[in-house]
Design a protein around this motif. Sequence first.
Motif, short mmCIF file in Angstrom:
data_model
loop_
_atom_site.label_atom_id
_atom_site.label_comp_id
_atom_site.label_asym_id
_atom_site.label_seq_id
_atom_site.Cartn_x
_atom_site.Cartn_y
_atom_site.Cartn_z
N SER A 194 -70.56 -36.65 88.82
CA SER A 194 -69.40 -37.02 89.64
C SER A 194 -69.55 -36.49 91.05
N THR B 222 -60.16 -47.06 94.94
CA THR B 222 -59.79 -46.67 93.58
C THR B 222 -60.96 -46.05 92.84
N VAL B 223 -62.15 -46.62 93.04
CA VAL B 223 -63.35 -46.05 92.41
C VAL B 223 -63.60 -44.64 92.94
N THR C 161 -60.99 -42.30 91.52
CA THR C 161 -61.28 -42.07 90.10
C THR C 161 -62.41 -41.05 89.94
N THR C 162 -63.42 -41.15 90.81
CA THR C 162 -64.52 -40.18 90.78
C THR C 162 -64.01 -38.79 91.10
N LEU D 101 -60.99 -37.77 90.54
CA LEU D 101 -60.18 -37.38 89.39
C LEU D 101 -61.06 -36.84 88.27
N ILE D 102 -62.17 -37.50 88.01
CA ILE D 102 -63.11 -37.04 86.98
C ILE D 102 -63.65 -35.66 87.35
#
Length: 410
Positions: free
Chosen positions: A17, A320-321, A324-325, A327-328
């Motif tokens: 990530s 968004t991608v 999301t990264t 967030l991970i």
Amino acid sequence: MREIKLFAQIDLTLLLSMLGLIVFGLMAIYSASHGVGVMGNYYKQLVWFGLSFFLLIIIFYMPPRIFQDYAYWIYGLSITGLVLVLLLGRKVGGATSWIDIGFARIQPSEFTKYSTILALARFLSERTTNIKTLRHFTTAIGIAVFPVILVLLQPDTGTALTYLTFIVPMIVIAGFDFYIIVLMAIPFVFALVGFINLYALVVLGFVMMGFLILMRKEAIFLSIGALAIGVMFGVFSSFYGKSILQPHQLKRIETFLDPMSDPKGAGYNALQAKVAIGSGGLWGKGFLEGTQTQLRFIPAQWTDFIFCVIGEEFGFIGSTVLLTTFLIFITRLVMLIHIIKNEFAALVISGIVSVFFGHILVNIGMTIGLMPIVGVPLPFLSYGGSSLLANMVAVAIVLNFYRNRRDLAL
């Protein structure tokens, strides 16, 4: 078999990530630099990434006890760096935050964030430390706040604010009562809200009263007393706050609340950032096709406003991608606090994840108009060798803890 054993030692979720975020950053820096013919930024960032990754590998294989044993020495060295900046530093963007070392320009405050976390984690994890006592509480706050004072002297308010993000999580994990922290924060929160809107202060008062009663029903009189002090601070701020602030500070707040009040001056950056992100639409304009980016309508587009490049060229989907990264990445760090059964390691990771989360929240928040504009880079994306090196070192320390998690649990 040796390769399988190596992969078992590496936290692939955290590592991949992070690398994904760096790829996003390199693409955005390339695009932002390409449009205005300053490709040197991109090549320098590649060099810093190579150096940082090499250092990450070295730290990954270090004995885990070294971070705890030498935490105070590392902290002292970092403080020395901040003092040298004040004496010999170079002024960039209105702040004396940089110092030239041979071929490189270093920003010591980026490294001091994590050295302070190490020192604070060591103090809080010592058997003789009881964070509930006044002496140990003030000592812990002193460790954290001393470098903040030195950074404010540069002056670099944005970076100084990021130092404050890890204090509360670390002392709460060490055993300090979160209820007391809330009471201590009430005057400052009410003063801020009162400055912005007096009616919002009334609503906040009722909401906070309910929250405090739910937290500690038996301490209702203490809660009422804290709220009374908070209301006084809020009312004072509402009527007299503007007379206390300097003109440039007041202007920054006014343009945050209403960028159109000065669209060609203090509000320009905020308005252009919104235009860039909004113009990206669903899919974006395409790599190297962003007009706001390529025509350089956005100041500091490869540093503090790097998210605008992502929003314009990759659109809502790309943003968004990216989120999301992030967030991970953040979620994995939080999980590791519980996975690694060692108090010092847990405190260090909690401090690191707080710094990352604070940077992400403030940087993206300011580009979409939810936060005032301050000089806070987006981790792993914004151009800057010191920031990238410091952040990768922080991740390397966490990876080291994960690799040695069984030994640390003993």
